[in-house]
Design a protein around this motif. Sequence first.
Motif, PDB file in Angstrom:
ATOM      1  N   ALA A  83       3.222  -6.836   8.724  1.00 36.27           N
ATOM      2  CA  ALA A  83       2.121  -5.595   8.364  1.00 36.27           C
ATOM      3  C   ALA A  83       2.758  -4.646   7.582  1.00 36.27           C
ATOM      4  CB  ALA A  83       1.612  -4.621   9.375  1.00 36.27           C
ATOM      5  N   GLY A  84       1.090  -4.464   6.575  1.00 35.22           N
ATOM      6  CA  GLY A  84       1.805  -3.760   5.502  1.00 35.22           C
ATOM      7  C   GLY A  84       1.171  -4.280   3.623  1.00 35.22           C
ATOM      8  N   VAL A  85       0.582  -5.182   3.638  1.00 37.37           N
ATOM      9  CA  VAL A  85       0.401  -5.487   3.035  1.00 37.37           C
ATOM     10  C   VAL A  85      -1.509  -5.016   2.536  1.00 37.37           C
ATOM     11  CG1 VAL A  85      -1.099  -7.403   1.647  1.00 37.37           C
ATOM     12  CG2 VAL A  85       1.139  -7.681   2.850  1.00 37.37           C
ATOM     13  N   ASN A  86      -1.987  -4.921   3.848  1.00 42.73           N
ATOM     14  CA  ASN A  86      -3.135  -3.727   3.556  1.00 42.73           C
ATOM     15  C   ASN A  86      -2.963  -2.535   3.064  1.00 42.73           C
ATOM     16  OD1 ASN A  86      -5.242  -6.037   4.182  1.00 42.73           O
ATOM     17  ND2 ASN A  86      -4.317  -5.603   6.338  1.00 42.73           N
ATOM     18  N   ASP A  87      -1.704  -2.287   3.686  1.00 42.36           N
ATOM     19  CA  ASP A  87      -1.500  -0.261   3.771  1.00 42.36           C
ATOM     20  C   ASP A  87      -1.097  -0.609   1.468  1.00 42.36           C
ATOM     21  OD1 ASP A  87      -1.135   1.052   5.805  1.00 42.36           O
ATOM     22  OD2 ASP A  87      -0.637  -0.952   5.812  1.00 42.36           O
ATOM     23  N   LEU A  88      -0.091  -1.110   1.472  1.00 43.60           N
ATOM     24  CA  LEU A  88      -0.197  -1.926  -0.413  1.00 43.60           C
ATOM     25  C   LEU A  88      -1.746  -1.614  -1.286  1.00 43.60           C
ATOM     26  CD1 LEU A  88       2.290  -4.832  -0.484  1.00 43.60           C
ATOM     27  CD2 LEU A  88       2.524  -1.834  -0.846  1.00 43.60           C
ATOM     28  N   LEU A  89      -2.895  -2.236  -0.923  1.00 40.47           N
ATOM     29  CA  LEU A  89      -3.837  -2.228  -1.849  1.00 40.47           C
ATOM     30  C   LEU A  89      -4.713  -1.028  -1.466  1.00 40.47           C
ATOM     31  CD1 LEU A  89      -4.949  -5.850  -0.577  1.00 40.47           C
ATOM     32  CD2 LEU A  89      -3.972  -4.782  -2.596  1.00 40.47           C
ATOM     33  N   PHE A  93      -1.648   4.574  -0.856  1.00 41.65           N
ATOM     34  CA  PHE A  93      -0.925   4.011   0.180  1.00 41.65           C
ATOM     35  C   PHE A  93       1.182   4.924  -0.203  1.00 41.65           C
ATOM     36  CE2 PHE A  93       3.799   1.493  -0.984  1.00 41.65           C
ATOM     37  CZ  PHE A  93       3.517   1.262   0.351  1.00 41.65           C
ATOM     38  N   ASP A  94       1.536   5.307   1.345  1.00 47.57           N
ATOM     39  CA  ASP A  94       3.081   5.407   1.773  1.00 47.57           C
ATOM     40  C   ASP A  94       4.161   4.627   1.972  1.00 47.57           C
ATOM     41  OD1 ASP A  94       5.474   7.268   2.713  1.00 47.57           O
ATOM     42  OD2 ASP A  94       3.318   9.205   2.429  1.00 47.57           O
ATOM     43  N   ALA A  95       4.607   4.207   1.595  1.00 45.88           N
ATOM     44  CA  ALA A  95       5.643   3.330   1.659  1.00 45.88           C
ATOM     45  C   ALA A  95       7.034   4.185   3.069  1.00 45.88           C
ATOM     46  CB  ALA A  95       7.101   3.389   0.740  1.00 45.88           C
ATOM     47  N   ASP A  96       7.482   5.233   2.964  1.00 45.02           N
ATOM     48  CA  ASP A  96       7.717   5.721   4.189  1.00 45.02           C
ATOM     49  C   ASP A  96       7.110   5.894   5.560  1.00 45.02           C
ATOM     50  OD1 ASP A  96      10.455   6.729   2.867  1.00 45.02           O
ATOM     51  OD2 ASP A  96       9.634   8.556   2.111  1.00 45.02           O
ATOM     52  N   GLU A  97       5.850   5.954   4.953  1.00 47.90           N
ATOM     53  CA  GLU A  97       4.675   6.012   6.711  1.00 47.90           C
ATOM     54  C   GLU A  97       4.179   4.323   6.933  1.00 47.90           C
ATOM     55  OE1 GLU A  97       0.252   6.831   7.556  1.00 47.90           O
ATOM     56  OE2 GLU A  97       0.435   7.470   5.444  1.00 47.90           O
TER      57      GLU A  97
END
Length: 273
Positions: A83-89, A93-97
């Motif tokens: 998971a994480g690609v939808n957050d990237l967009l 976006f917070d990489a730590d979160e």
Amino acid sequence: MPVAGGYLRYVALGDSQTEGLGDGDDVHGLRGCADRFAELLVVDNPEVRYANLAVRGSLAGQVHAQQLAPALAMKPDLATVVAGVNDLLRPGFDADEVAGHLEAMFAALTEQGARVATVTFPDIARITPLARPLAPRITALNDRIRQAARRHGVAVAETGLHPVLTDPRLWSPDRLHASPLGHARIAAAVADAIRLPGSDDSWTHPLPATSHAPSRLRTVGAELCWVGSFLGPWLARRIRGRSSGDGREAKRPELLPAGPLAAGRLRGPTEAQ
């Protein structure tokens, strides 16, 4: 740890890539990297059972909140968390979160005794030039995934490191989801990461060279077509506060025999079908 003869209970957690978008369709069914990986597990142990809890459009926090508890209840001896690609967009976006949600899932699953595998993400700017501003985000998230994985003994399929994973032939027309060939490569990468018998690093090998590069005019035309066909509708959903996963449920919410997935269609781990 695997039981004698291979893993017995495999659960996949994630978003659209794990659900299988780009490999099949909603009419005839989706296959995808998790299904393909389950097929490889069947070769090692025909008794393996497989559940896929992934739902397209899910953010890492939603995967954590909605999929972890059902996954733990199944007591898997093997799990994939992607998971994480939808957050990237997303603008915020917070990489730590995002990495925090992933690490919480790594911790919970490994503490229960599961072998866990995850992936890093390729630079989508090499697939979609308009996504170039996302490159630092991808680097930051990949670094945190590796760190969290080391802390919990999670296997990492380094799909973010090998140039072949940005070959356009491994991606569907929307450039966000793998093509059937791409899903097969991801499945083979995960198999290699956990040292599944019969796996190897052939998934890292480049595809045969094409006869010629597309012209500049054709490239510009392809970019405009992509904006109209995929980026525009995606932005419209964001503006309306909608997700492609609204109202959808996991395609395989219970552990079921994985054997039928492989019937009549097992080939080499990097072949598209």
